[in-house]
Design a protein around this motif. Structure first.
Motif, PDB file in Angstrom:
ATOM      1  N   HIS A  69      -8.452 -31.051 -11.308  1.00  0.00           N
ATOM      2  CA  HIS A  69      -7.000 -31.056 -11.127  1.00  0.00           C
ATOM      3  C   HIS A  69      -6.362 -31.107 -12.502  1.00  0.00           C
ATOM      4  N   LYS A  70      -5.371 -30.240 -12.715  1.00  0.00           N
ATOM      5  CA  LYS A  70      -4.712 -30.179 -14.021  1.00  0.00           C
ATOM      6  C   LYS A  70      -3.264 -29.781 -13.859  1.00  0.00           C
ATOM      7  N   ASP A  71      -2.479 -30.132 -14.844  1.00  0.00           N
ATOM      8  CA  ASP A  71      -1.112 -29.673 -14.956  1.00  0.00           C
ATOM      9  C   ASP A  71      -1.148 -28.176 -15.269  1.00  0.00           C
ATOM     10  N   PRO A  72      -0.195 -27.407 -14.802  1.00  0.00           N
ATOM     11  CA  PRO A  72      -0.262 -25.960 -15.026  1.00  0.00           C
ATOM     12  C   PRO A  72      -0.145 -25.535 -16.489  1.00  0.00           C
ATOM     13  N   GLY A 111      -4.205 -46.980 -18.188  1.00  0.00           N
ATOM     14  CA  GLY A 111      -4.787 -47.084 -19.516  1.00  0.00           C
ATOM     15  C   GLY A 111      -6.081 -46.305 -19.690  1.00  0.00           C
ATOM     16  N   LYS A 112      -6.611 -45.722 -18.631  1.00  0.00           N
ATOM     17  CA  LYS A 112      -7.864 -44.950 -18.726  1.00  0.00           C
ATOM     18  C   LYS A 112      -7.639 -43.479 -18.396  1.00  0.00           C
ATOM     19  N   GLY A 113      -6.389 -43.054 -18.309  1.00  0.00           N
ATOM     20  CA  GLY A 113      -6.074 -41.684 -17.951  1.00  0.00           C
ATOM     21  C   GLY A 113      -6.166 -40.707 -19.106  1.00  0.00           C
ATOM     22  N   SER A 114      -6.195 -39.447 -18.733  1.00  0.00           N
ATOM     23  CA  SER A 114      -6.211 -38.335 -19.680  1.00  0.00           C
ATOM     24  C   SER A 114      -5.383 -37.212 -19.070  1.00  0.00           C
ATOM     25  N   CYS A 115      -5.621 -35.993 -19.506  1.00  0.00           N
ATOM     26  CA  CYS A 115      -4.785 -34.884 -19.055  1.00  0.00           C
ATOM     27  C   CYS A 115      -5.283 -34.198 -17.796  1.00  0.00           C
ATOM     28  N   HIS A 116      -6.524 -34.345 -17.416  1.00  0.00           N
ATOM     29  CA  HIS A 116      -7.029 -33.720 -16.189  1.00  0.00           C
ATOM     30  C   HIS A 116      -8.005 -34.668 -15.506  1.00  0.00           C
ATOM     31  N   THR A 117      -8.172 -34.453 -14.204  1.00  0.00           N
ATOM     32  CA  THR A 117      -9.068 -35.281 -13.406  1.00  0.00           C
ATOM     33  C   THR A 117      -9.943 -34.356 -12.564  1.00  0.00           C
ATOM     34  N   ALA A 118     -11.242 -34.497 -12.709  1.00  0.00           N
ATOM     35  CA  ALA A 118     -12.179 -33.688 -11.935  1.00  0.00           C
ATOM     36  C   ALA A 118     -12.875 -34.582 -10.920  1.00  0.00           C
ATOM     37  N   GLU A 121     -19.236 -34.833  -6.394  1.00  0.00           N
ATOM     38  CA  GLU A 121     -20.085 -35.669  -5.542  1.00  0.00           C
ATOM     39  C   GLU A 121     -19.577 -37.102  -5.377  1.00  0.00           C
ATOM     40  N   GLY A 122     -18.287 -37.241  -5.090  1.00  0.00           N
ATOM     41  CA  GLY A 122     -17.708 -38.553  -4.819  1.00  0.00           C
ATOM     42  C   GLY A 122     -17.263 -39.338  -6.037  1.00  0.00           C
ATOM     43  N   TYR A 123     -17.468 -38.821  -7.224  1.00  0.00           N
ATOM     44  CA  TYR A 123     -17.028 -39.472  -8.467  1.00  0.00           C
ATOM     45  C   TYR A 123     -15.850 -38.712  -9.062  1.00  0.00           C
ATOM     46  N   PHE A 124     -14.988 -39.436  -9.803  1.00  0.00           N
ATOM     47  CA  PHE A 124     -14.007 -38.724 -10.616  1.00  0.00           C
ATOM     48  C   PHE A 124     -14.513 -38.652 -12.046  1.00  0.00           C
ATOM     49  N   ILE A 125     -14.105 -37.603 -12.733  1.00  0.00           N
ATOM     50  CA  ILE A 125     -14.391 -37.408 -14.151  1.00  0.00           C
ATOM     51  C   ILE A 125     -13.033 -37.241 -14.816  1.00  0.00           C
ATOM     52  N   GLU A 126     -12.592 -38.261 -15.516  1.00  0.00           N
ATOM     53  CA  GLU A 126     -11.253 -38.278 -16.096  1.00  0.00           C
ATOM     54  C   GLU A 126     -11.291 -37.852 -17.561  1.00  0.00           C
ATOM     55  N   GLY A 127     -10.641 -36.745 -17.852  1.00  0.00           N
ATOM     56  CA  GLY A 127     -10.500 -36.301 -19.231  1.00  0.00           C
ATOM     57  C   GLY A 127     -11.690 -35.551 -19.775  1.00  0.00           C
ATOM     58  N   HIS A 128     -11.817 -35.580 -21.083  1.00  0.00           N
ATOM     59  CA  HIS A 128     -12.752 -34.746 -21.841  1.00  0.00           C
ATOM     60  C   HIS A 128     -14.152 -35.374 -21.944  1.00  0.00           C
TER      61      HIS A 128
END
Length: 185
Positions: A69-72, A111-118, A121-128
């Motif tokens: 998921h990302k901003d356009p 405080g743990k956010g970044s620009c995109h969230t992937a 398999e049930g996990y999120f991958i936040e940022g780079h």
């Protein structure tokens, strides 16, 4: 080399960061064929004839799909997606104009956010987050929400510039975070 580093940090990096902050917004078609820019979130898969990044067909072991998921208007997110595709993960992109709500819905702590969230398999991958950390997460399968590389670390996958030290955190089910890996050391 020193001059190239200077050019990267004074010219290229501010342009990338500006585009991720919503300034100098490029048109949606600048993100390539595997991104659909619409007001509502929508999903597309990389096209088979897209030669801009390697796809899973080139890799002998099938890996699980990743939905990002990302901003356009954030180009560094697309660069991170190519990093992940290059490692063999099929990537779908959801263009989402309300990233804050999505991040809250999957449990990315303040405080743990970044620009995109992937998601994979049930996990999120936040940022780079580097692909080797994703492989480790999927191999170890900890009881956690996901991984986060907070902010936009210079030199991380998708972020230009010379590598600088940064930490990827494992985010627990309770929202707590513990260091998972160190990069750029």
């Amino acid at each position: 080399m020193r001059r190239l580093t200077s050019i990267l940090t004074t010219v290229v990096l501010p342009l990338v960061l500006a585009s991720c902050e919503g300034r100098n917004d490029p048109p949606p078609e600048a993100f390539g064929p595997h991104v659909v820019a619409t007001p509502a979130a929508s999903v597309t898969s990389p096209r088979a004839d897209d030669t801009s990044a390697p796809h899973v067909a080139e890799h002998p072991t099938a890996l699980p799909p990743i939905t990002m998921h990302k901003d356009p208007y954030c180009e560094c997110c697309s660069l991170w997606a190519r990093h992940v595709e290059g490692a063999g993960f099929p990537v779908s992109v959801v263009v989402d104009r309300n990233m804050d709500a999505f991040k809250r819905s999957v449990g990315v702590p303040a405080g743990k956010g970044s620009c995109h969230t992937a998601q994979v398999e049930g996990y999120f991958i936040e940022g780079h987050v580097p692909v080797e950390d994703i492989h480790r997460l999927l191999a170890e399968r900890p009881d956690a929400r996901g991984l986060s590389a907070p902010g936009m670390p210079v030199g991380s996958p998708g972020m230009p510039g010379p590598p600088r030290p940064y930490t990827v955190y494992l985010i627990g089910k309770d929202g707590s975070s513990t260091p998972f890996s160190q990069h750029g050391q």
